[in-house]
Design a protein around this motif. Structure first.
Motif, short mmCIF file in Angstrom:
data_model
loop_
_atom_site.label_atom_id
_atom_site.label_comp_id
_atom_site.label_asym_id
_atom_site.label_seq_id
_atom_site.Cartn_x
_atom_site.Cartn_y
_atom_site.Cartn_z
N ASN A 9 0.84 -1.20 0.00
CA ASN A 9 0.00 0.00 0.00
C ASN A 9 0.88 1.26 0.00
N SER A 10 1.79 1.30 -0.98
CA SER A 10 2.86 2.31 -0.98
C SER A 10 2.73 3.36 -2.07
N GLU A 11 1.61 3.40 -2.76
CA GLU A 11 1.50 4.25 -3.94
C GLU A 11 1.87 5.70 -3.65
N ARG A 12 1.47 6.22 -2.48
CA ARG A 12 1.70 7.64 -2.19
C ARG A 12 3.18 7.97 -2.03
N HIS A 13 4.01 6.99 -1.68
CA HIS A 13 5.43 7.25 -1.45
C HIS A 13 6.30 7.09 -2.70
N LEU A 14 5.85 6.27 -3.64
CA LEU A 14 6.73 5.81 -4.69
C LEU A 14 7.20 6.88 -5.67
N PRO A 15 6.37 7.88 -6.05
CA PRO A 15 6.89 8.88 -7.00
C PRO A 15 8.17 9.54 -6.52
N ALA A 16 8.24 9.96 -5.26
CA ALA A 16 9.44 10.62 -4.75
C ALA A 16 10.63 9.67 -4.74
N LEU A 17 10.40 8.41 -4.33
CA LEU A 17 11.49 7.44 -4.30
C LEU A 17 12.02 7.18 -5.71
N LEU A 18 11.14 6.91 -6.66
CA LEU A 18 11.60 6.58 -8.01
C LEU A 18 12.30 7.76 -8.66
N ARG A 22 16.13 7.67 -10.15
CA ARG A 22 16.48 8.10 -11.51
C ARG A 22 17.56 9.17 -11.51
N ALA A 23 17.61 9.97 -10.45
CA ALA A 23 18.57 11.08 -10.37
C ALA A 23 19.94 10.64 -9.86
N GLN A 24 20.14 9.36 -9.56
CA GLN A 24 21.41 8.91 -8.99
C GLN A 24 22.58 9.11 -9.95
N THR A 25 23.70 9.57 -9.40
CA THR A 25 24.90 9.74 -10.21
C THR A 25 25.53 8.39 -10.52
N TYR A 26 25.24 7.38 -9.73
CA TYR A 26 25.74 6.03 -9.99
C TYR A 26 24.73 5.29 -10.85
N GLN A 27 25.22 4.75 -11.97
CA GLN A 27 24.39 3.95 -12.86
C GLN A 27 25.25 2.85 -13.46
N PRO A 28 24.69 1.71 -13.90
CA PRO A 28 23.26 1.43 -13.92
C PRO A 28 22.77 0.85 -12.60
N ILE A 29 21.48 1.00 -12.35
CA ILE A 29 20.83 0.44 -11.18
C ILE A 29 19.68 -0.44 -11.66
N GLU A 30 19.72 -1.70 -11.26
CA GLU A 30 18.61 -2.61 -11.52
C GLU A 30 17.58 -2.42 -10.40
N VAL A 31 16.33 -2.12 -10.76
CA VAL A 31 15.30 -1.87 -9.76
C VAL A 31 14.32 -3.05 -9.74
N ILE A 51 8.59 6.90 -14.84
CA ILE A 51 9.81 7.42 -14.21
C ILE A 51 10.95 6.42 -14.39
N LEU A 52 10.69 5.15 -14.07
CA LEU A 52 11.64 4.05 -14.24
C LEU A 52 10.92 2.92 -14.98
N THR A 94 23.80 11.60 -4.87
CA THR A 94 25.09 10.90 -4.82
C THR A 94 25.11 9.75 -3.81
N ALA A 95 23.96 9.43 -3.22
CA ALA A 95 23.94 8.47 -2.12
C ALA A 95 24.49 7.10 -2.52
N ILE A 96 23.98 6.52 -3.60
CA ILE A 96 24.43 5.19 -4.00
C ILE A 96 25.90 5.21 -4.40
N GLU A 97 26.31 6.25 -5.12
CA GLU A 97 27.72 6.36 -5.53
C GLU A 97 28.65 6.36 -4.32
N ARG A 98 28.30 7.10 -3.29
CA ARG A 98 29.16 7.20 -2.11
C ARG A 98 29.16 5.89 -1.31
N LEU A 99 28.04 5.20 -1.26
CA LEU A 99 27.98 3.92 -0.58
C LEU A 99 28.82 2.87 -1.31
N VAL A 100 28.70 2.84 -2.64
CA VAL A 100 29.49 1.90 -3.44
C VAL A 100 30.98 2.18 -3.28
N ARG A 101 31.34 3.44 -3.27
CA ARG A 101 32.74 3.81 -3.11
C ARG A 101 33.31 3.27 -1.80
#
Length: 266
Positions: A9-18, A22-31, A51-52, A94-101
């Motif tokens: 029951n997450s429809e209201r949250h998903l637009p902001a998350l997706l 999409r804006a991540q500097t680290y790519q590719p990301i499998e969703v 969006i994705l 940059t969150a995913i990029e920094r975590l991967v680093r």
């Protein structure tokens, strides 16, 4: 990176998350989205959103809660790294990029999480949600800094006991090495609550490093519980019961008799 989102029951949250994915500097990301039998139109929205457009949607016919639901997503993931992501998360670019680093600094680094701040009424705040998990002498693990104002007191990258399951990046090879049972990375017996502590503990006991990376900023609405973990009287009886049961299970699973005796005074 394979990013696993568990929805209910997450429809209201998903637009902001997706949008934040999409804006991540680290790519590719499998969703990969695992839907736990939502009743609010979540799946229909996911199928129509642009969006994705290339995400994988796993339609679970029942609500399997956190452990089993995320295990379905991990089973389907193809990435070298796996990011477990709550549905009410917003990632900075940059969150995913920094975590991967951080993970890539050593093959022994198995789990990393960022500085998680609260989303309050849909807006980013400077209130800490989690700066990693710390273990008290009582055997109770808590979110470090929760409810504190972020004034830079947790800006040091460092090894830590654990990372909250709301947003954790895992090395797949390490995850497989500490697998609880076939196709069971999170312990299904926990159902929900404390399974992130259990996984963090297993990785640490296996000799892997768990890291807190404050330069990766993530925002969390914590709508699953509607309240902070610190506000225990406001939690439903079911949530309190499951959380306490799983705390006891953790101690039974992880502590030797001698360790248990040493912790009893606390």
């Amino acid at each position: 990176v394979s990013l696993v989102i568990l929805t209910y029951n997450s429809e209201r949250h998903l637009p902001a998350l997706l949008q934040s994915i999409r804006a991540q500097t680290y790519q590719p990301i499998e969703v990969i989205v695992v839907d736990n039998a939502s009743q609010d139109g979540t799946v229909a929205w996911l199928e129509q959103q642009t969006i994705l457009p290339h995400m994988q949607i796993i339609r679970n016919p029942r609500n399997d809660w956190f452990a089993r639901g995320n295990n379905l997503g991990i089973q389907a993931a193809q990435g070298e790294y796996i990011y477990i992501c709550n549905d009410d998360i917003v990632l900075t670019a940059t969150a995913i990029e920094r975590l991967v680093r951080r993970l890539e600094q050593s093959p022994h680094n198995a789990l990393v999480g960022g500085k998680m701040l609260k989303l309050i009424e849909g807006k980013p705040s400077h209130v800490i949600d989690s700066a990693g998990l710390v273990m008290h002498r009582s055997g109770r693990a808590v979110n470090r800094g929760e409810q504190e104002a972020d004034t830079g007191q947790y800006d040091l990258a460092q090894p830590i006991f654990g990372i909250t399951g709301a947003g954790m990046l895992l090395r797949r090879s390490a995850l497989d090495a500490v697998q609880h049972q076939p196709d069971e990375w999170f312990d299904n017996d926990f159902v929900a609550y404390k399974e992130d502590i259990d996984l963090s503990w297993r990785l640490g006991n296996a000799g892997y490093a768990v890291w807190y990376e404050p330069s990766a900023i993530i925002y969390h609405a914590r709508t699953m519980q509607q309240t902070s973990l610190a506000s225990r009287p406001d939690k439903s009886s079911l949530i309190r019961a499951m959380s306490y049961r799983n705390h006891l299970w953790l101690l039974c699973k992880k502590l030797t008799a001698l360790e248990l005796v040493k912790r009893l005074p606390w």
